[in-house]
Design a protein around this motif. Structure first.
Motif, PDB file in Angstrom:
ATOM      1  N   LYS A 281      76.146  46.789  30.338  1.00 55.50           N
ATOM      2  CA  LYS A 281      74.746  47.206  30.461  1.00 55.50           C
ATOM      3  C   LYS A 281      74.531  48.167  31.626  1.00 55.50           C
ATOM      4  O   LYS A 281      73.795  49.140  31.510  1.00 55.50           O
ATOM      5  CB  LYS A 281      73.834  45.989  30.619  1.00 55.50           C
ATOM      6  N   ALA A 282      75.156  47.884  32.748  1.00 48.73           N
ATOM      7  CA  ALA A 282      74.994  48.756  33.917  1.00 48.73           C
ATOM      8  C   ALA A 282      75.572  50.143  33.630  1.00 48.73           C
ATOM      9  O   ALA A 282      75.001  51.158  34.038  1.00 48.73           O
ATOM     10  CB  ALA A 282      75.662  48.139  35.137  1.00 48.73           C
ATOM     11  N   ASP A 283      76.691  50.189  32.911  1.00 53.54           N
ATOM     12  CA  ASP A 283      77.293  51.475  32.554  1.00 53.54           C
ATOM     13  C   ASP A 283      76.389  52.245  31.597  1.00 53.54           C
ATOM     14  O   ASP A 283      76.233  53.459  31.711  1.00 53.54           O
ATOM     15  CB  ASP A 283      78.676  51.274  31.917  1.00 53.54           C
ATOM     16  N   LYS A 284      75.761  51.530  30.657  1.00 55.63           N
ATOM     17  CA  LYS A 284      74.824  52.184  29.734  1.00 55.63           C
ATOM     18  C   LYS A 284      73.632  52.746  30.496  1.00 55.63           C
ATOM     19  O   LYS A 284      73.188  53.861  30.239  1.00 55.63           O
ATOM     20  CB  LYS A 284      74.329  51.192  28.676  1.00 55.63           C
ATOM     21  N   ALA A 285      73.114  51.966  31.430  1.00 56.23           N
ATOM     22  CA  ALA A 285      71.969  52.421  32.225  1.00 56.23           C
ATOM     23  C   ALA A 285      72.350  53.635  33.066  1.00 56.23           C
ATOM     24  O   ALA A 285      71.579  54.592  33.174  1.00 56.23           O
ATOM     25  CB  ALA A 285      71.466  51.290  33.112  1.00 56.23           C
ATOM     26  N   PHE A 286      73.550  53.618  33.645  1.00 56.62           N
ATOM     27  CA  PHE A 286      74.013  54.763  34.433  1.00 56.62           C
ATOM     28  C   PHE A 286      74.150  55.990  33.546  1.00 56.62           C
ATOM     29  O   PHE A 286      73.753  57.089  33.934  1.00 56.62           O
ATOM     30  CB  PHE A 286      75.350  54.436  35.114  1.00 56.62           C
ATOM     31  N   LEU A 287      74.694  55.798  32.362  1.00 52.61           N
ATOM     32  CA  LEU A 287      74.849  56.914  31.429  1.00 52.61           C
ATOM     33  C   LEU A 287      73.487  57.474  31.038  1.00 52.61           C
ATOM     34  O   LEU A 287      73.305  58.689  30.964  1.00 52.61           O
ATOM     35  CB  LEU A 287      75.647  56.482  30.193  1.00 52.61           C
ATOM     36  N   LEU A 288      72.532  56.602  30.814  1.00 51.13           N
ATOM     37  CA  LEU A 288      71.177  57.048  30.485  1.00 51.13           C
ATOM     38  C   LEU A 288      70.621  57.911  31.616  1.00 51.13           C
ATOM     39  O   LEU A 288      70.049  58.974  31.382  1.00 51.13           O
ATOM     40  CB  LEU A 288      70.270  55.841  30.233  1.00 51.13           C
ATOM     41  N   HIS A 289      70.824  57.469  32.837  1.00 52.82           N
ATOM     42  CA  HIS A 289      70.391  58.247  33.997  1.00 52.82           C
ATOM     43  C   HIS A 289      71.104  59.597  34.039  1.00 52.82           C
ATOM     44  O   HIS A 289      70.491  60.635  34.306  1.00 52.82           O
ATOM     45  CB  HIS A 289      70.665  57.445  35.276  1.00 52.82           C
ATOM     46  N   GLN A 290      72.389  59.597  33.736  1.00 48.05           N
ATOM     47  CA  GLN A 290      73.159  60.840  33.781  1.00 48.05           C
ATOM     48  C   GLN A 290      72.716  61.840  32.715  1.00 48.05           C
ATOM     49  O   GLN A 290      72.806  63.048  32.920  1.00 48.05           O
ATOM     50  CB  GLN A 290      74.663  60.556  33.657  1.00 48.05           C
ATOM     51  N   VAL A 291      72.233  61.346  31.582  1.00 47.63           N
ATOM     52  CA  VAL A 291      71.727  62.267  30.554  1.00 47.63           C
ATOM     53  C   VAL A 291      70.612  63.104  31.169  1.00 47.63           C
ATOM     54  O   VAL A 291      70.569  64.325  31.016  1.00 47.63           O
ATOM     55  CB  VAL A 291      71.195  61.510  29.314  1.00 47.63           C
ATOM     56  N   ARG A 292      69.723  62.440  31.871  1.00 54.07           N
ATOM     57  CA  ARG A 292      68.604  63.157  32.494  1.00 54.07           C
ATOM     58  C   ARG A 292      69.103  64.075  33.617  1.00 54.07           C
ATOM     59  O   ARG A 292      68.689  65.223  33.712  1.00 54.07           O
ATOM     60  CB  ARG A 292      67.580  62.166  33.024  1.00 54.07           C
ATOM     61  N   VAL A 293      69.979  63.579  34.477  1.00 54.57           N
ATOM     62  CA  VAL A 293      70.495  64.387  35.587  1.00 54.57           C
ATOM     63  C   VAL A 293      71.213  65.620  35.047  1.00 54.57           C
ATOM     64  O   VAL A 293      70.928  66.747  35.455  1.00 54.57           O
ATOM     65  CB  VAL A 293      71.460  63.553  36.470  1.00 54.57           C
ATOM     66  N   LEU A 294      72.140  65.406  34.130  1.00 54.51           N
ATOM     67  CA  LEU A 294      72.922  66.521  33.592  1.00 54.51           C
ATOM     68  C   LEU A 294      72.061  67.468  32.768  1.00 54.51           C
ATOM     69  O   LEU A 294      72.296  68.675  32.751  1.00 54.51           O
ATOM     70  CB  LEU A 294      74.094  65.995  32.761  1.00 54.51           C
ATOM     71  N   GLY A 295      71.081  66.906  32.093  1.00 58.15           N
ATOM     72  CA  GLY A 295      70.190  67.749  31.299  1.00 58.15           C
ATOM     73  C   GLY A 295      69.396  68.719  32.139  1.00 58.15           C
ATOM     74  O   GLY A 295      69.015  69.791  31.667  1.00 58.15           O
ATOM     75  N   HIS A 296      69.157  68.374  33.391  1.00 62.95           N
ATOM     76  CA  HIS A 296      68.370  69.240  34.263  1.00 62.95           C
ATOM     77  C   HIS A 296      69.217  70.104  35.195  1.00 62.95           C
ATOM     78  O   HIS A 296      68.688  70.978  35.868  1.00 62.95           O
ATOM     79  CB  HIS A 296      67.380  68.406  35.080  1.00 62.95           C
ATOM     80  N   LEU A 297      70.529  69.877  35.256  1.00 63.74           N
ATOM     81  CA  LEU A 297      71.378  70.660  36.151  1.00 63.74           C
ATOM     82  C   LEU A 297      71.332  72.150  35.847  1.00 63.74           C
ATOM     83  O   LEU A 297      71.342  72.972  36.754  1.00 63.74           O
ATOM     84  CB  LEU A 297      72.835  70.181  36.068  1.00 63.74           C
ATOM     85  N   ASP A 298      71.306  72.481  34.571  1.00 58.63           N
ATOM     86  CA  ASP A 298      71.302  73.893  34.191  1.00 58.63           C
ATOM     87  C   ASP A 298      69.884  74.460  34.108  1.00 58.63           C
ATOM     88  O   ASP A 298      69.682  75.610  33.724  1.00 58.63           O
ATOM     89  CB  ASP A 298      72.046  74.116  32.874  1.00 58.63           C
ATOM     90  N   GLY A 299      68.900  73.639  34.452  1.00 59.39           N
ATOM     91  CA  GLY A 299      67.521  74.107  34.429  1.00 59.39           C
ATOM     92  C   GLY A 299      66.870  74.047  33.058  1.00 59.39           C
ATOM     93  O   GLY A 299      65.723  74.434  32.888  1.00 59.39           O
ATOM     94  N   GLU A 300      67.599  73.559  32.074  1.00 59.45           N
ATOM     95  CA  GLU A 300      67.061  73.458  30.714  1.00 59.45           C
ATOM     96  C   GLU A 300      67.344  72.070  30.158  1.00 59.45           C
ATOM     97  O   GLU A 300      68.489  71.741  29.894  1.00 59.45           O
ATOM     98  CB  GLU A 300      67.760  74.460  29.776  1.00 59.45           C
ATOM     99  N   PHE A 301      66.325  71.279  29.977  1.00 61.95           N
ATOM    100  CA  PHE A 301      66.486  69.975  29.321  1.00 61.95           C
ATOM    101  C   PHE A 301      66.082  70.208  27.871  1.00 61.95           C
ATOM    102  O   PHE A 301      64.970  69.954  27.460  1.00 61.95           O
ATOM    103  CB  PHE A 301      65.607  68.927  30.014  1.00 61.95           C
ATOM    104  N   ASP A 302      67.046  70.746  27.104  1.00 63.91           N
ATOM    105  CA  ASP A 302      66.712  71.219  25.760  1.00 63.91           C
ATOM    106  C   ASP A 302      66.643  70.095  24.734  1.00 63.91           C
ATOM    107  O   ASP A 302      66.853  68.930  25.044  1.00 63.91           O
ATOM    108  CB  ASP A 302      67.673  72.323  25.315  1.00 63.91           C
ATOM    109  N   SER A 303      66.358  70.445  23.510  1.00 63.44           N
ATOM    110  CA  SER A 303      66.102  69.453  22.458  1.00 63.44           C
ATOM    111  C   SER A 303      67.312  68.557  22.186  1.00 63.44           C
ATOM    112  O   SER A 303      67.148  67.356  21.942  1.00 63.44           O
ATOM    113  CB  SER A 303      65.642  70.136  21.174  1.00 63.44           C
TER     114      SER A 303
END
Length: 160
Positions: free
Chosen positions: A71-93
């Motif tokens: 569960k903790a790994d899933k939660a971390f991965l969920l957080h990383q989706v948001r972090v990585l999605g914004h690294l390039d400045g585009e949280f695309d579809s």
């Protein structure tokens, strides 16, 4: 494969690779983020090779999600989706959809009402008269006597 990381945590990092590639392009900031994180992991040679193959050939996010079992790994991965999605400045579809899918996987098995009821019960229990008027310093006679006096003066409205 030596288990320097748990299988779940290893696949969580593979999931991060899948997120990097989800929009079919890896930006410089994303690659730098990835390299810094991977460098700090205690990976076996085989695990390192698998992750770099995933980066080269792409790995399916849907394929990786079920392999992240903790569960903790899933939660971390969920957080990383948001972090990585914004690294390039585009949280695309595609990234938003990956976030939504993973969020559903994580929340799917949770009993939200049960959790809410448990938290409410804990909150009510925390208002027990013995907790409210417990001295923070048991060795202080002054504080102990003040708490006793407050307890006598406050006839039950301590819960409010």
């Amino acid at each position: 494969m030596s288990n320097k990381l748990t299988e779940s945590k290893f696949h969580m990092w593979r999931g991060c690779v899948a997120i990097l590639l989800i929009d079919k392009k890896v930006h410089e900031k994303e690659l730098k983020w990835f390299e810094e994180r991977i460098r700090g992991l205690d990976l076996s040679d085989e695990q390192r090779q698998i992750i770099f193959n995933d980066l080269e050939k792409s790995v399916s996010f849907e394929e990786i999600i079920p392999l992240v079992t903790n569960k903790a790994d899933k939660a971390f991965l969920l957080h990383q989706v948001r972090v990585l999605g914004h690294l390039d400045g585009e949280f695309d579809s595609e990234e938003k959809e990956a976030f939504r899918k993973l969020e559903m996987v994580i929340l799917d098995k949770l009993d939200i009402e049960g959790i809410r009821a448990e938290v409410e019960k804990m909150e009510i229990e925390s208002y027990h008269i013995d907790e409210v008027y417990r001295p923070s310093n048991e060795h202080s006679i002054f504080e102990r006597e003040c708490m006793k006096l407050l307890k006598i003066l406050n006839m039950g409205d301590y819960k409010f």
